[in-house]
Enzyme design. Structure first.
Site, mmCIF file in Angstrom:
data_model
loop_
_atom_site.group_PDB
_atom_site.id
_atom_site.type_symbol
_atom_site.label_atom_id
_atom_site.label_comp_id
_atom_site.label_asym_id
_atom_site.label_seq_id
_atom_site.Cartn_x
_atom_site.Cartn_y
_atom_site.Cartn_z
ATOM 1 N N GLU A 112 54.886 37.110 34.426
ATOM 2 C CA GLU A 112 54.056 36.932 33.544
ATOM 3 C C GLU A 112 54.522 37.491 31.964
ATOM 4 O O GLU A 112 54.171 37.013 31.100
ATOM 5 C CB GLU A 112 52.623 37.580 33.790
ATOM 6 C CG GLU A 112 51.852 37.032 35.011
ATOM 7 C CD GLU A 112 52.231 37.207 36.459
ATOM 8 O OE1 GLU A 112 53.432 38.144 36.503
ATOM 9 O OE2 GLU A 112 51.853 36.757 37.471
ATOM 10 N N ASP A 162 43.020 37.767 34.921
ATOM 11 C CA ASP A 162 43.134 39.005 35.203
ATOM 12 C C ASP A 162 44.810 39.437 35.088
ATOM 13 O O ASP A 162 45.250 40.415 34.935
ATOM 14 C CB ASP A 162 42.772 39.487 36.706
ATOM 15 C CG ASP A 162 41.387 39.137 36.885
ATOM 16 O OD1 ASP A 162 40.658 39.871 37.222
ATOM 17 O OD2 ASP A 162 41.157 37.764 37.010
ATOM 18 N N PHE A 163 45.475 38.270 35.221
ATOM 19 C CA PHE A 163 46.823 38.316 35.364
ATOM 20 C C PHE A 163 47.445 38.702 33.983
ATOM 21 O O PHE A 163 48.519 39.028 33.777
ATOM 22 C CB PHE A 163 47.674 37.038 35.784
ATOM 23 C CG PHE A 163 47.060 36.500 37.188
ATOM 24 C CD1 PHE A 163 46.741 37.611 38.274
ATOM 25 C CD2 PHE A 163 47.239 35.324 37.407
ATOM 26 C CE1 PHE A 163 45.979 37.113 39.412
ATOM 27 C CE2 PHE A 163 46.688 34.952 38.909
ATOM 28 C CZ PHE A 163 46.185 35.865 39.799
ATOM 29 N N HIS A 210 40.188 39.567 40.415
ATOM 30 C CA HIS A 210 40.152 38.000 40.314
ATOM 31 C C HIS A 210 38.830 37.577 39.759
ATOM 32 O O HIS A 210 38.648 36.335 39.644
ATOM 33 C CB HIS A 210 40.300 37.470 41.755
ATOM 34 C CG HIS A 210 41.796 37.297 42.042
ATOM 35 N ND1 HIS A 210 42.751 38.117 41.939
ATOM 36 C CD2 HIS A 210 42.449 36.090 42.482
ATOM 37 C CE1 HIS A 210 43.783 37.432 42.178
ATOM 38 N NE2 HIS A 210 43.628 36.326 42.595
#
Lengths: 347, 307
Positions: free
Chosen positions: A60, A85-86, A129
């Site tokens: 990411e 969230d990532f 998540h």
């Protein structure tokens, strides 16, 4: 006008923007797979192929930096994450690079990068998540943050983002994906920093963000049954924030309820409340009320989820409190909100 | 190399005046890496750098006057006075800027290479970084991405043995960084970072490979910064490195090394070197004068170039 689902509107916006601008590429984990990010990227892959729509490693941070670099060199990457969230893995690249490169270079370079990321909710998504992280990004000068609530806004705002020369973060609520609404077929843009006036009313203003806009509509209908006319402002764009529309509405009604999908403390609702306080001190007819998440991470159990998320009931209660039409203590115990029929597990 | 050295020595001389009011991370002792790599590049090739970016900016062809104006915080600086020493940028010669976060700019070079590939250009991108960047995840993500897509990138690690005051041996299990390239199936090359010719040869090979679609290369240049991590001084008194170690590296002065070879090979005469030195001296002095005579940015610039 024809009806499109929210996810279909995103798909259409992406394809139309890509057809118009060959600089646009779409990348991210799973953008070209069979599900294509809940159906929002598969269409672009089928139309434009793997040269412009491609799967990536789960890197990411590097992906985000790669998009910044590609943006500096003339492309306009659209980076997609199945969960917002990532984005926490990419904060250095977003906050230190994407948001600041133009400024640090004295305006010589720009960073045309669009990042889409989805907020999860329900079905036991739990703490990592489901977060609604808009406040983290809206805090940073140099970033634009949009949160479309309707299919039409999703298309128009995304097309704007894809034609903008700066970094834009588009946060989409998973529960909006199956909602339908009228969406024009031709390409169009909705300017960043322009709130939507969804419903006019004279008694109380409800300023809502993302999925809370839908909750606010239900709340307004319940209030209307009791003769309370609520005006609904859909924020749509957090940065830049359309203070003028919000202030104009609150100046008219004298009462404000803010409904956000994120946490209350230091959040979007705090910012909006502060701006209204700065502009309208002395003209407010009641204290500002905020409806936002409790100060806890998201629980996994569906029983706890049901008490975690506020909805129309809480918004209506806050509005009534502003009008002193009822006291929340008098309200019966909160009933479990119905799971929307258009959201199914496992994802 | 002479321009880089003299420009940074000028910073040393001027810094106590406190008109240069930004942290400066000097590359004195490391000049051969920037010079050797950038000599292998075309102007259209791109480079990104770190907080220690003066040498890369100048070697890539950045304007010396604009650099000093930037250090002095002036409107005529290469970033309009908004970047300072750590974000030197000259897009007109492919220097796309620098991140002051260790490893922060590495993926940007990967993105430049991706753009080159997707637009059918044969441009090559370079990421300059230090040894500590090898400790950060984004470096490995970037190596993996570039390798996977066979992108035309040179990852140039200036291994100067220290992260601020922390020695490499306290931070990494291996003293070599280049072998990690093998995990990504790309060449990992170790070169003497005090030898500009060696660096140039390694870079030239990597550039040729990248331009032909052969993918990225990791070049590790063994080098050493003479001065403190940030600032104009020597810092031996801090005790984290020894005078003996510094002296050993200073004996391998990259400028003297290349000059000696040129003189011995008869490519350069002593008089020619003196002319270069004199020209550089005049240029650096003029750059400082230009910077000092330049206006500061206006207050209106504060919130410009944001969104």
């Amino acid at each position: 006008m024809r009806q499109l689902k929210y996810r279909e509107a995103i798909d259409e916006a992406t394809r139309q923007a890509m057809a118009k601008d060959e600089r646009i590429i779409v990348l991210g984990v799973g953008v070209d797979d069979a599900k294509g990010i809940f159906g929002t990227t598969r269409g672009a892959f089928e139309r434009f192929g793997s040269a412009r729509v491609f799967d990536t490693p789960l890197s990411e941070a590097a992906l985000t930096g790669m998009c910044v670099g590609a943006g500096l060199r003339g492309l306009h990457p659209l980076l997609v994450h199945a969960r917002n969230d990532f984005l926490l893995l990419t904060m250095d690249q977003i906050v230190n690079n994407a948001a600041k490169w133009r400024y640090m270079c004295g305006g010589k370079l720009r960073v045309p990068v669009t990042i889409r990321a989805i907020i999860g909710r329900g079905w036991g998504q739990a703490a990592q998540h489901s977060q609604s992280l808009q406040a983290l990004f809206a805090h940073v000068p140099g970033l634009s943050v949009i949160m479309p609530a309707t299919p039409a806004d999703a298309k128009g705002l995304l097309m704007t983002a894809l034609s903008t020369d700066g970094p834009v973060i588009c946060l989409e609520h998973r529960w909006l994906y199956e909602k339908s609404g009228p969406v024009p077929e031709e390409p169009y843009q909705i300017p960043l920093g322009q709130a939507g006036l969804l419903r006019e009313g004279s008694d109380v203003t409800i300023v809502a963000v993302s999925h809370m806009v839908l909750e606010a509509v239900q709340a307004a209908e319940a209030l209307a049954a009791d003769g309370i006319q609520a005006e609904i402002v859909d924020v749509r764009s957090l940065r830049p924030l359309d203070s003028a529309t919000i202030v104009r509405s609150v100046a008219k009604t004298g009462r404000l309820v803010i409904a956000d999908t994120g946490w209350k403390s230091f959040g979007v609702s705090a910012e909006i409340a502060a701006r209204v306080g700065e502009e309208l001190f002395g003209r407010l007819r009641a204290p500002i009320r905020r409806v936002a998440l409790p100060e806890a991470p998201t629980p996994g159990s569906s029983a706890l989820e049901q008490v975690y998320y506020p909805g129309p009931r809480e918004i209506a209660a806050a509005a009534r409190l502003c009008l002193e039409a009822a006291h929340p203590a008098a309200l019966p115990e909160r009933p479990a909100p119905a799971r929307p029929r258009d959201f199914h597990g496992p994802f | 190399m002479r321009r880089i050295r003299r420009a940074e020595e000028m910073i040393v001389e001027r810094y106590p005046e406190e008109e240069i009011r930004c942290p400066t991370h000097l590359s004195i002792g490391q000049e051969a890496v920037a010079a050797g790599v950038c000599l292998a590049l075309r102007p259209g090739d791109t480079a990104v750098s770190t907080h220690r970016c003066h040498a890369h900016y100048l070697a890539k062809g950045g304007d010396l006057r604009a650099m000093f104006a930037e250090l002095y915080g002036r409107a005529t600086g290469c970033c309009g006075g908004k970047g300072g020493s750590m974000h030197l940028t000259a897009p007109e010669v492919g220097m796309l800027g620098a991140s002051a976060i260790v490893a922060g700019s590495i993926p940007l070079a990967v993105g430049c290479a991706l753009a080159a590939t997707l637009t059918g250009s044969d441009e090559v991108a370079v990421a300059f970084f230090g040894d500590a960047a090898a400790e950060q995840g984004v470096t490995h993500e970037s190596l993996g991405l570039a390798a996977l897509r066979r992108l035309p990138v040179l990852f140039v690690c200036e291994n100067n043995l220290y992260a601020t005051h922390s020695p490499l041996r306290a931070r990494q299990v291996s003293e070599d960084i280049a072998p990690r390239a093998a995990a990504y199936r790309m060449p990992g090359v170790i070169v003497d970072g005090t030898d500009a010719v060696a660096v140039y040869r390694a870079a030239r090979a990597a550039v040729a490979r990248a331009r032909k679609g052969g993918g990225p290369t990791l070049i590790e240049a063994k080098t050493y910064r003479w001065r403190e991590h940030v600032g104009p001084n020597f810092d031996i008194a801090l005790g984290y490195r020894s005078q003996a170690e510094l002296s050993r590296w200073m004996e391998r002065d990259p400028l003297e090394g290349v000059a000696r070879r040129l003189l011995q090979a008869g490519v350069m005469e002593a008089a020619h070197r003196e002319r270069i030195d004199a020209a550089v001296e005049a240029e650096v002095a003029q750059a400082v004068a230009f910077a000092k005579a330049s206006p500061f940015p206006s207050a209106e610039q504060l919130c410009a170039d944001v969104e």
